[in-house]
Write an enzyme that holds these catalytic residues in place. Sequence first.
Site, PDB file in Angstrom:
ATOM      1  CE  LYS A 139      -2.719 -10.274 -32.431  1.00  0.00           C
ATOM      2  NZ  LYS A 139      -2.575 -11.635 -31.831  1.00  0.00           N
ATOM      3  CE1 TYR A 224      -2.439 -11.762 -37.365  1.00  0.00           C
ATOM      4  CE2 TYR A 224      -3.569 -12.930 -35.623  1.00  0.00           C
ATOM      5  CZ  TYR A 224      -2.410 -12.435 -36.167  1.00  0.00           C
ATOM      6  OH  TYR A 224      -1.216 -12.604 -35.521  1.00  0.00           O
TER       7      TYR A 224
HETATM    8  P1  NAD Z   1       3.328 -15.739 -23.920  1.00  0.00           P
HETATM    9  O1  NAD Z   1       2.447 -16.099 -22.771  1.00  0.00           O
HETATM   10  O2  NAD Z   1       4.030 -16.851 -24.625  1.00  0.00           O
HETATM   11  O3  NAD Z   1       4.446 -14.690 -23.455  1.00  0.00           O
HETATM   12  C1  NAD Z   1       4.108 -13.553 -22.696  1.00  0.00           C
HETATM   13  C2  NAD Z   1       5.338 -13.096 -21.949  1.00  0.00           C
HETATM   14  O4  NAD Z   1       4.984 -11.966 -21.153  1.00  0.00           O
HETATM   15  C3  NAD Z   1       5.893 -14.166 -21.008  1.00  0.00           C
HETATM   16  O5  NAD Z   1       7.294 -14.227 -21.141  1.00  0.00           O
HETATM   17  C4  NAD Z   1       5.515 -13.657 -19.628  1.00  0.00           C
HETATM   18  O6  NAD Z   1       6.449 -14.048 -18.628  1.00  0.00           O
HETATM   19  C5  NAD Z   1       5.543 -12.147 -19.845  1.00  0.00           C
HETATM   20  N1  NAD Z   1       4.760 -11.399 -18.860  1.00  0.00           N
HETATM   21  C6  NAD Z   1       5.148 -10.207 -18.342  1.00  0.00           C
HETATM   22  N2  NAD Z   1       4.250  -9.770 -17.448  1.00  0.00           N
HETATM   23  C7  NAD Z   1       3.292 -10.710 -17.378  1.00  0.00           C
HETATM   24  C8  NAD Z   1       2.103 -10.811 -16.613  1.00  0.00           C
HETATM   25  N3  NAD Z   1       1.708  -9.850 -15.752  1.00  0.00           N
HETATM   26  N4  NAD Z   1       1.326 -11.885 -16.809  1.00  0.00           N
HETATM   27  C9  NAD Z   1       1.658 -12.848 -17.696  1.00  0.00           C
HETATM   28  N5  NAD Z   1       2.794 -12.797 -18.439  1.00  0.00           N
HETATM   29  C10 NAD Z   1       3.592 -11.728 -18.274  1.00  0.00           C
HETATM   30  O7  NAD Z   1       2.423 -14.910 -24.924  1.00  0.00           O
HETATM   31  P2  NAD Z   1       2.774 -14.587 -26.444  1.00  0.00           P
HETATM   32  O8  NAD Z   1       2.127 -15.598 -27.303  1.00  0.00           O
HETATM   33  O9  NAD Z   1       4.226 -14.349 -26.578  1.00  0.00           O
HETATM   34  O10 NAD Z   1       1.950 -13.219 -26.664  1.00  0.00           O
HETATM   35  C11 NAD Z   1       2.462 -11.958 -26.268  1.00  0.00           C
HETATM   36  C12 NAD Z   1       1.857 -10.854 -27.157  1.00  0.00           C
HETATM   37  O11 NAD Z   1       2.221 -11.116 -28.504  1.00  0.00           O
HETATM   38  C13 NAD Z   1       0.332 -10.789 -27.140  1.00  0.00           C
HETATM   39  O12 NAD Z   1      -0.084  -9.449 -27.174  1.00  0.00           O
HETATM   40  C14 NAD Z   1      -0.100 -11.501 -28.395  1.00  0.00           C
HETATM   41  O13 NAD Z   1      -1.326 -11.036 -28.937  1.00  0.00           O
HETATM   42  C15 NAD Z   1       1.062 -11.161 -29.322  1.00  0.00           C
HETATM   43  N6  NAD Z   1       1.278 -12.193 -30.361  1.00  0.00           N
HETATM   44  C16 NAD Z   1       1.370 -11.780 -31.649  1.00  0.00           C
HETATM   45  C17 NAD Z   1       1.564 -12.697 -32.651  1.00  0.00           C
HETATM   46  C18 NAD Z   1       1.710 -12.250 -34.071  1.00  0.00           C
HETATM   47  O14 NAD Z   1       1.740 -13.103 -34.958  1.00  0.00           O
HETATM   48  N7  NAD Z   1       1.841 -10.970 -34.327  1.00  0.00           N
HETATM   49  C19 NAD Z   1       1.652 -14.057 -32.342  1.00  0.00           C
HETATM   50  C20 NAD Z   1       1.572 -14.445 -31.001  1.00  0.00           C
HETATM   51  C21 NAD Z   1       1.380 -13.489 -30.018  1.00  0.00           C
END
Ligand code: NAD
Length: 373
Positions: A139, A224
Amino acid sequence: MQSRRDFLQKLTASAAALSFTSYAAAAAPSVLRESQPYDGPVLRVAIMGLGGYGSRVAEAMQSSKMAKLVGVISGTPSKIKDWQAKYNIPEKNCYNYDNFDQIKNNADIDAVYVITPNALHRDQVIRVAKAGKHAITEKPMGLNAKECQDMIDACKKANVKLLVGYRLHFEPFTLEVVRMRKDGELGKVNFFQGLSGFKIGDPSQWRLNKQLAGGGSMMDIGIYAINGSRYMLGEDPIWVTAQETKTDPQKFKEGVDETITFQLGFPSGAVASCLSSYNINFLDRFFLSGDKGFAELSPATGYGPLKGRTNKGEINQPVVTHQTVQMDEMAAIILQNKKPVIPVDGEEGMKDLKIIDAIYESIKTGKQIALKL
Ligand code: NAD
């Protein structure tokens, strides 16, 4: 200042101590209740985006029975090596962002779980669909309803399933409140309040970059409250009004919302009053009120344990690792056509983005916006 990680970790304190047995006994799909080893179908999953949340999903999936992590897609070779060693992932199941279309020739991967910054979901899901693999995306599903429609169309055309990572749709406290409302224990429900907020840290992170996040707190956590209003009330809104407050334009630049209050009206006459913020701490509460009773979840959306009460007392439900249950249930949806209590398909994800589109429009115009979901 409290970071998102601190915030979520506090809410998660005992998730590590989860008892899979307690979950399996109470809330699991029937296949998982059996005590003998599971030898039914397994969904073989590759994770795209090995960041914070991808790592959490991978760890949780180790306890899933119907879903198994078998592949990775990442732009960072050192991360791929680490994950290969940790999760025993063969070289042939490792891809980068340039070559992952080749996954179409890999018969050992069934689905790709896209866990990258929000702005990348649309194109990545479409590429996954074109490679003939089922897509699960985090999401918000896309940056707006149009992107979601593109994703739905691509998956339909490729005849693959499209699911959105709404982990709470499988969470026992959440499902108990939904059951109470459905069974009439709260009487006619007419009010929902959803509060979602925390003070975000590092100003240079992608979540505060309009290009990658598509917005601010609304895209990340306000969603949420939107999603919760629909599954808690059991209907979809027909209008929305919204107001934005910005106290720190340096940190929250043009197009990155800091705090938004919004109101939703539902066909039954029920209303929802919600708040989304990146600059107010300790906001994680759902409240549902009916003629005969109320239910409150607080926390309502953290990684757990969730906590709840009603007018009759505390809600007691098994504490689970959300993503373990989610992946088992999603495997059952994909492999066995199981129908979840609360949907997690592309249409469900698009509804939230239609509401977000209307929230931003209401802020811009100062008007109430009619919704057709
Ligand atoms: P994060 O920054 O920790 O991880 C993102 C990943 O994407 C990194 O490994 C990064 O290297 C990679 N990536 C690939 N292309 C990229 C670019 N062009 N720029 C930046 N990073 C790039 O973020 P996250 O917290 O893991 O969030 C990722 C997704 O998951 C988001 O859409 C967020 O909304 C979702 N999320 C959902 C929940 C949930 O509870 N459902 C919780 C956290 C995050």
